[in-house]
Design a protein around this motif. Structure first.
Motif, short mmCIF file in Angstrom:
data_model
loop_
_atom_site.label_atom_id
_atom_site.label_comp_id
_atom_site.label_asym_id
_atom_site.label_seq_id
_atom_site.Cartn_x
_atom_site.Cartn_y
_atom_site.Cartn_z
N LEU A 20 55.13 50.90 36.72
CA LEU A 20 56.24 50.49 37.57
C LEU A 20 57.35 51.52 37.41
CD1 LEU A 20 57.68 48.37 39.37
CD2 LEU A 20 58.43 47.26 37.26
N VAL A 21 57.65 52.23 38.48
CA VAL A 21 58.69 53.26 38.44
C VAL A 21 60.03 52.58 38.74
CG1 VAL A 21 59.53 55.42 39.42
CG2 VAL A 21 57.07 55.04 39.15
N LEU A 22 60.94 52.66 37.77
CA LEU A 22 62.26 52.05 37.96
C LEU A 22 63.17 53.07 38.64
CD1 LEU A 22 62.63 50.23 34.54
CD2 LEU A 22 61.86 49.31 36.72
N PRO A 23 63.81 52.68 39.74
CA PRO A 23 64.66 53.60 40.49
C PRO A 23 65.98 53.86 39.78
CG PRO A 23 64.81 51.42 41.42
CD PRO A 23 63.78 51.35 40.31
N GLY A 24 66.75 54.78 40.35
CA GLY A 24 68.08 55.08 39.83
C GLY A 24 68.89 53.83 39.63
N VAL A 38 56.63 42.95 37.65
CA VAL A 38 56.00 42.98 36.33
C VAL A 38 55.03 41.81 36.20
CG1 VAL A 38 56.44 42.64 33.86
CG2 VAL A 38 57.79 44.29 35.14
N ARG A 39 55.46 40.63 36.61
CA ARG A 39 54.61 39.45 36.53
C ARG A 39 53.34 39.64 37.36
NH1 ARG A 39 58.01 36.23 38.45
NH2 ARG A 39 59.15 35.87 36.52
N ALA A 40 53.48 40.15 38.58
CA ALA A 40 52.32 40.36 39.46
C ALA A 40 51.36 41.39 38.87
CB ALA A 40 52.79 40.81 40.84
N ARG A 41 51.89 42.44 38.29
CA ARG A 41 51.02 43.47 37.71
C ARG A 41 50.30 42.95 36.48
NH1 ARG A 41 53.20 49.15 39.44
NH2 ARG A 41 54.24 48.51 41.35
N LEU A 42 50.96 42.09 35.71
CA LEU A 42 50.28 41.50 34.56
C LEU A 42 49.20 40.52 34.98
CD1 LEU A 42 53.26 41.06 32.10
CD2 LEU A 42 51.27 42.53 31.79
N GLU A 43 49.42 39.82 36.09
CA GLU A 43 48.40 38.90 36.59
C GLU A 43 47.16 39.67 37.03
OE1 GLU A 43 50.35 36.56 39.56
OE2 GLU A 43 51.47 35.41 38.07
N ALA A 44 47.34 40.90 37.54
CA ALA A 44 46.20 41.74 37.89
C ALA A 44 45.51 42.23 36.62
CB ALA A 44 46.66 42.93 38.74
N ASP A 45 46.27 42.35 35.52
CA ASP A 45 45.79 42.65 34.16
C ASP A 45 44.67 43.69 34.10
OD1 ASP A 45 44.22 41.08 31.40
OD2 ASP A 45 46.01 42.30 31.38
N ARG A 46 45.04 44.90 34.43
CA ARG A 46 44.05 45.98 34.39
C ARG A 46 43.92 46.59 33.00
NH1 ARG A 46 46.36 49.29 39.14
NH2 ARG A 46 46.73 50.63 37.37
N ALA A 47 44.91 46.44 32.14
CA ALA A 47 44.86 47.16 30.86
C ALA A 47 45.38 46.34 29.71
CB ALA A 47 45.64 48.46 30.98
N GLY A 48 44.87 45.16 29.55
CA GLY A 48 45.21 44.39 28.37
C GLY A 48 46.63 43.89 28.30
N GLY A 49 47.24 43.58 29.42
CA GLY A 49 48.56 42.98 29.40
C GLY A 49 49.71 43.94 29.16
N VAL A 50 49.59 45.18 29.63
CA VAL A 50 50.66 46.16 29.46
C VAL A 50 51.07 46.69 30.82
CG1 VAL A 50 51.29 48.40 28.48
CG2 VAL A 50 49.82 46.87 27.20
N THR A 75 60.05 38.65 30.75
CA THR A 75 59.12 38.25 31.80
C THR A 75 57.69 38.58 31.40
OG1 THR A 75 60.79 38.59 33.52
CG2 THR A 75 58.48 38.62 34.23
N ALA A 76 57.50 39.78 30.85
CA ALA A 76 56.16 40.19 30.42
C ALA A 76 55.65 39.30 29.30
CB ALA A 76 56.18 41.65 29.97
N ARG A 77 56.50 38.98 28.33
CA ARG A 77 56.08 38.11 27.21
C ARG A 77 55.68 36.73 27.72
NH1 ARG A 77 55.45 40.43 22.03
NH2 ARG A 77 56.66 42.32 22.13
N ARG A 78 56.46 36.20 28.64
CA ARG A 78 56.14 34.88 29.19
C ARG A 78 54.83 34.89 29.96
NH1 ARG A 78 62.18 33.08 31.26
NH2 ARG A 78 62.91 32.40 29.20
N ALA A 79 54.45 36.05 30.50
CA ALA A 79 53.19 36.18 31.22
C ALA A 79 52.05 36.61 30.30
CB ALA A 79 53.35 37.19 32.36
N GLY A 80 52.33 36.69 29.00
CA GLY A 80 51.29 37.04 28.04
C GLY A 80 51.09 38.52 27.84
N GLY A 81 52.06 39.34 28.22
CA GLY A 81 51.92 40.80 28.09
C GLY A 81 53.14 41.43 27.47
N ARG A 82 53.32 42.71 27.77
CA ARG A 82 54.47 43.45 27.26
C ARG A 82 54.70 44.65 28.17
NH1 ARG A 82 52.31 47.67 23.61
NH2 ARG A 82 50.08 47.35 23.59
N ILE A 83 55.86 45.27 28.00
CA ILE A 83 56.14 46.50 28.73
C ILE A 83 56.16 47.66 27.74
CG2 ILE A 83 57.42 45.34 30.58
CD1 ILE A 83 59.99 46.51 29.34
N ARG A 84 55.89 48.84 28.28
CA ARG A 84 55.96 50.08 27.50
C ARG A 84 56.77 51.07 28.33
NH1 ARG A 84 50.46 52.22 26.97
NH2 ARG A 84 50.16 50.38 25.71
#
Length: 129
Positions: A20-24, A38-50, A75-84
């Protein structure tokens, strides 16, 4: 000359996290939309919740950026994932440490894992690497 289409499913690298590219400078009005992304991308869960958040273009670090990243992490933690984070400015990393928000950064050793090719202790007589 044209080639025929390939049959079957496309090849997808299952270990590549969503980016997810965050804009200016992000306004408060954009925060709910980014949290939904973030929630939608975690629901797609392509890489272990990251979800990797590219923060290179986020602009000068400030409390607005800290608030955004804290909300994305929650948001990521509540969806069972995390951000990097990808490409954070040194000033942003320093600000995150100052406020006590510990986020993973690409290229850094994760907490609890030894750094690669680093010897923790050296005893007399140990061979050099």
């Amino acid at each position: 000359m044209s080639s025929g289409g390939r049959s079957g499913l496309p090849v997808v690298d299952a270990t590549t996290p969503a980016v997810l590219v965050l804009p200016g400078p992000v306004t408060r009005d954009e925060v709910p939309r980014l949290c939904d992304e973030v929630r939608a991308r975690l629901e797609a869960d392509r890489a272990g919740g990251v979800v990797v958040c590219d923060v290179a273009g986020i602009g000068p670090p400030g409390l607005g950026a800290v608030d955004l990243l804290a909300r994305l992490q929650l948001t990521a933690r509540r969806a069972g994932g995390r951000i990097r984070l990808r490409d954070p400015a040194p000033a942003l990393c320093a600000l995150l440490r100052l406020v006590g928000l510990a986020l993973d950064v690409e290229g850094q050793v994760e907490e609890g894992e030894p750094a690669r090719r680093v010897q923790e202790a050296v005893e007399p007589g140990d061979p050099a690497l």
